[in-house]
Design a protein around this motif. Structure first.
Motif, mmCIF file in Angstrom:
data_model
loop_
_atom_site.group_PDB
_atom_site.id
_atom_site.type_symbol
_atom_site.label_atom_id
_atom_site.label_comp_id
_atom_site.label_asym_id
_atom_site.label_seq_id
_atom_site.Cartn_x
_atom_site.Cartn_y
_atom_site.Cartn_z
ATOM 1 N N GLU A 147 6.360 13.988 1.746
ATOM 2 C CA GLU A 147 6.913 13.858 3.096
ATOM 3 C C GLU A 147 6.425 12.533 3.680
ATOM 4 O O GLU A 147 5.272 12.164 3.508
ATOM 5 C CB GLU A 147 6.439 15.007 3.983
ATOM 6 C CG GLU A 147 6.806 16.395 3.472
ATOM 7 C CD GLU A 147 8.265 16.742 3.711
ATOM 8 O OE1 GLU A 147 8.974 15.923 4.314
ATOM 9 O OE2 GLU A 147 8.689 17.815 3.251
ATOM 10 N N GLU A 174 5.066 9.782 6.364
ATOM 11 C CA GLU A 174 4.200 9.882 7.528
ATOM 12 C C GLU A 174 4.846 9.142 8.685
ATOM 13 O O GLU A 174 5.273 7.992 8.546
ATOM 14 C CB GLU A 174 2.824 9.293 7.214
ATOM 15 C CG GLU A 174 1.823 9.612 8.305
ATOM 16 C CD GLU A 174 0.427 9.118 7.957
ATOM 17 O OE1 GLU A 174 0.033 9.225 6.790
ATOM 18 O OE2 GLU A 174 -0.253 8.629 8.875
ATOM 19 N N GLN A 204 2.297 14.105 10.107
ATOM 20 C CA GLN A 204 3.002 14.914 9.111
ATOM 21 C C GLN A 204 3.985 15.856 9.792
ATOM 22 O O GLN A 204 3.667 16.467 10.811
ATOM 23 C CB GLN A 204 1.995 15.759 8.316
ATOM 24 C CG GLN A 204 1.044 14.966 7.442
ATOM 25 C CD GLN A 204 1.772 14.294 6.277
ATOM 26 O OE1 GLN A 204 2.725 14.862 5.741
ATOM 27 N NE2 GLN A 204 1.344 13.106 5.915
ATOM 28 N N ASP A 248 5.621 19.282 9.986
ATOM 29 C CA ASP A 248 5.314 20.646 9.523
ATOM 30 C C ASP A 248 6.595 21.457 9.563
ATOM 31 O O ASP A 248 7.110 21.778 10.632
ATOM 32 C CB ASP A 248 4.264 21.273 10.444
ATOM 33 C CG ASP A 248 4.044 22.746 10.132
ATOM 34 O OD1 ASP A 248 4.375 23.161 9.004
ATOM 35 O OD2 ASP A 248 3.552 23.471 11.010
#
Lengths: 371, 456
Positions: B107, B109, B263, B265
């Motif tokens: 993923e 940042e 990040q 989520d």
């Protein structure tokens, strides 16, 4: 006998098992004590007149049937009273269900609506509220007027402004007043006239009434009167059932009781020095005579024509109680104020709701503006 | 550290539906979910335009759908992967934008502003939330609509850390190990507007204890004590001029994670529960997860209905293979269909069917948990002003029966005057549940709100 239930088509995806049929069934259940006491008392009054006063029994199919069954004119026999009363009680109920049911069915059919179960209660209450010996065509006329002009012209059950049953009975009350005043027999015997407790009260005062009946007799309902309305005890059982099951609003019933008590105490205080004999009557007598109990428990609690806010229901009940006592005590023309006071308060139910709603929304509006 | 004052609110009216199939308190490993979707109908009033071509790669947080009438309203891809399909329904309305999820991919940042969260500007917070795909977790009451990125600041933001819906997972349990994330999320939201943290469990109040601009409120009592509509009604009544925003606590924790580490989520703890599930459980699932691989292994034999969301206000799954978890749903409820149930009659003793009314005997077995099914137990009638409505509706300043009548009459003015704009269909779920006349009040309120919103 019952059909398969439809399934939910929108959230919430499950529903409570109660439905309108169940609610109306519960009201009918709560009417059983009234029906039984009504049968018993109607028979009791007739047997009393025949057995004790020596009146001649009414000639007709009822007497033939009772004779064939071997039922004597014995006012001490529970069954003799019950069956004789049932002979007078059941025909108006049948007329009311059949004639009213026809109109209800016709309108629902034409409009493509489902048959609304609240009709059962209307028909049962109407049948129970009629005077003894009212001609059947008049009974049919009353229920027809009520169903058509008080309910269906407003759009059917749930949209009516006035209680259908009260309009039906009110129609008879004003069209054929002699059936509802003391001059006409309230007992199921030809040519026999007897004063209802309310007439006695209005003409001779509370002491004469006490000499005629004990309070217990009046409470149980062993007094002359309309078919089902004499027994406050039966209405009390009904009230317990209706309040315990949550079908009737305790606020309305409680409001009426409190209203009657307040008005009685007020009139008691005014009684010395007045020539109005009704004023001196204590409230425990007022609550058991006439149709206060019957009207207060079964008619005023019709949720459709009562206010829809909890506070409004309390005010509504209180006002019915006060108004009813005013009509009963201050108006010599109509000694029975229950029907008129509930009908009048039906008119005011939207106004009461409006006031309560305005108060509540104003509170909210202030909070919105403050935030 | 001084704990800030917690305000307590007691809710007396309402109903905790005793539905069978409660979840355990253990969060389990979820099966692999390879498809996720963005479902535009989760966002009322949205006219979606898909901004990415089928077959393209998308990353979590990337803008996927934009509103046709307001390009400030943007919905982000819930997960990273490849956009594989756009499912369409009647009149080609977009039902779901499907992404083939690629869980192993790194993923990205998201770049964050410098300094402590307390020092960030409101604009910086908005930009970060937009870039991380978290902006669309905020909704605006009235209407529960998505919020344009440039919308003026609201009167307050409500963070709902309580869920009283039947079989819901307890947010205090779900967020038990994520206090720091929630705290960061609250701090970030407090940069936009004053925040009300609404709790069922006082333990979570510690997350708000040293955050300026955050107040904690503990609500206790039966459902709807956990509905944001009631919190708004008690704390900050709204109308057209003064809207508020709200978001769920798990989403606030995701915002916190975004603010702390950059990040995205995309996992939420979801309860798979209900009488039709073999072993009710809590799972960590990606946003918009396909339901078939998740629910399929849990089903008991029999004819079931699967609901994304709770039994009171969820969305019915019609085709399990094409169904995805709703954006704001933290449970999936499986209930028996009950197609052979009969309408409740007058003479039935009724002890085998649940009712809060005392005309049936169900109230005698008050500790029992019921396998509620989809039967209505009656046919529709005109509005009957039962007192049951008042028993389950704790909104003190909104008269329920007049409101229901106004909704049925489609009387917009009266409904608005009575406070309809403060409500959403979920707030009328209990009133609809108890209605003896079986009218779909909640759905009708939704239609009325659509009408009000469209007419402006």
């Amino acid at each position: 006998m019952t059909a398969l239930s439809p399934l939910t088509s929108a959230a919430p995806w499950a529903r409570d098992a109660q439905n309108l049929r169940r609610i109306m069934g519960t009201v009918l259940l709560a009417l059983i004590p009234v029906f039984v006491m009504g049968c018993f008392n109607t028979g009791f009054q007739a047997n009393l007149a025949i057995g004790v006063q020596g009146m001649a029994p009414t000639i007709g199919w009822r007497e033939d049937l009772l004779g064939w069954l071997g039922i004597a004119h014995d006012h001490h026999s529970f069954m003799a009273n019950l069956l004789r009363g049932a002979m007078w009680m059941i025909p108006p109920l049948i007329v009311s269900f059949v004639v009213g049911g026809f109109w209800e069915w016709l309108f629902c059919r034409v409009r493509g609506l489902a048959f609304n179960e609240s009709f059962w209660v209307t028909a049962a209450l109407y049948g129970l509220s009629l005077p003894v010996g009212l001609p059947m065509w008049k009974a049919a006329l009353g229920i027809s007027f009520g169903i058509i002009f008080a309910k269906q012209v407003f759009g059917g059950a749930g949209y009516n402004v006035f209680n259908t049953m009260l309009v039906s009975r009110g129609f008879l009350f004003f069209s054929f007043p002699h059936h509802f005043s003391g001059a006409q027999p309230y007992a199921a015997v030809d040519g026999y006239t007897t004063a209802t407790p309310l007439t006695t009260l209005g003409e001779y005062g509370i002491e004469t009434l006490r000499a005629s009946y004990t309070w217990t007799e009046a409470f149980i309902g062993l007094t002359p009167g309309s078919l089902g309305e004499t027994s406050a005890a039966a209405c009390l059982i009904g009230a317990v059932i209706l309040i315990a099951t949550g079908v009737a609003s305790w606020r309305i019933i409680g409001g009426i009781v409190v209203g009657v008590i307040i008005a009685s105490l007020l009139f008691n205080a005014l009684a010395p020095g007045s020539d109005n004999l009704t004023l001196a009557t204590p409230f425990w007598w007022h609550l058991v005579i006439g149709s206060v109990a019957f009207g207060g428990v079964y008619m005023a609690t019709d949720p459709v024509t009562a206010p829809s806010t909890p506070g409004g229901r309390l005010i509504y009940g209180l006002m019915i109680g006060l108004l009813l006592m005013s009509i009963r005590c201050l108006n010599p023309a109509y000694s029975e104020g229950t029907l008129l006071s509930i009908l009048l308060m039906n008119t005011f139910a939207p106004l009461i709701d409006h006031c309560v709603i305005t108060w509540r929304t104003r509170h909210r509006r202030r909070r919105v503006q403050a935030s | 550290m001084v704990a800030s004052a917690v305000v307590r609110h007691r809710v007396r009216r309402g109903l905790d539906l005793p539905l069978a199939g409660t979840v355990s308190r253990q969060i389990e490993t979820a099966p692999t979910v390879s498809r996720c979707a963005l479902v535009p109908t989760d966002h009322p009033g949205l006219r979606p335009r898909v901004m990415v071509e089928i077959g393209s790669r998308v990353t979590a947080g990337q803008t996927l759908v934009v509103d046709r009438r307001n390009d400030g309203i943007r919905l982000a891809a819930p997960v990273s992967g490849t956009l594989s399909a756009i499912l369409r329904g009647e009149r080609r309305a977009i039902q779901a934008v499907v992404i083939d999820h690629d869980p192993v991919s790194q993923e990205p940042e998201i770049p964050r502003p410098d300094g402590a969260i307390e020092d960030w500007s409101a604009t910086a917070v908005r930009e970060l939330l937009q870039a991380g795909g978290a902006w669309s977790t905020l909704r605006q009451r009235p209407f529960d609509i998505p919020i344009p990125i440039n919308a003026p600041a609201p009167a307050a933001i409500f963070v709902t850390a309580i869920d009283t819906r039947p079989l819901a997972a307890d947010p205090a349990l779900v967020l038990g190990s994520r206090h720091e994330d929630l705290r960061a999320g609250l701090r970030a939201l407090a940069r936009l507007a004053p925040v009300h943290l609404c709790l069922g469990d006082e333990r979570l109040a510690v997350c708000a204890s040293d955050c300026a601009g955050v107040s904690s409120h503990v609500f206790s009592g039966p459902h709807p004590a956990g509905l944001v509509g009631l919190h708004i009604h008690r704390l900050q009544p709204v109308d057209r001029q003064g809207p508020v925003w709200h978001c769920l606590a798990q989403d606030a924790a995701a915002i916190g994670q975004l603010c702390r580490s950059g990040q995205v989520d995309s996992l939420r703890t979801v309860a798979i529960a209900g009488p039709g599930v073999n072993r009710p459980r809590l799972l960590r699932l990606p946003l918009g997860a396909a339901l078939a691989p998740v629910v399929g292994p849990c089903l008991l034999d029999g004819d079931h209905r699967i609901i994304s969301g709770s039994i009171l206000d969820g969305r019915l799954v019609e085709d399990l293979d094409q169904a995805f978890l709703g954006r704001f749903h933290h449970q999936v409820c499986v209930m028996p269909r009950g197609a052979d149930t009969r309408i409740t009659g007058v003479l039935m003793h009724g002890s085998r069917r649940f009712s809060i009314a005392r005309t049936l005997s169900a109230w005698l077995s008050w500790r029992r948990r019921w396998p509620l099914n989809a039967a209505t137990y009656g046919q529709q009638r005109s509005v009957f002003p039962s007192e049951l409505f008042d028993q389950v509706f704790p909104f003190a300043d909104i008269p329920i029966v007049p409101l229901l009548r106004a909704i049925q009459a489609r009387d917009i003015e009266t409904a608005e005057r009575l406070g309809a704009l403060e409500l959403c269909p979920e707030d009328l779920a209990l009133a609809t549940f108890v209605d003896p006349c079986k009218i779909d009040h909640a759905q009708d309120l939704g239609h009325l709100l659509d009408l009000i919103r469209e007419e402006g």
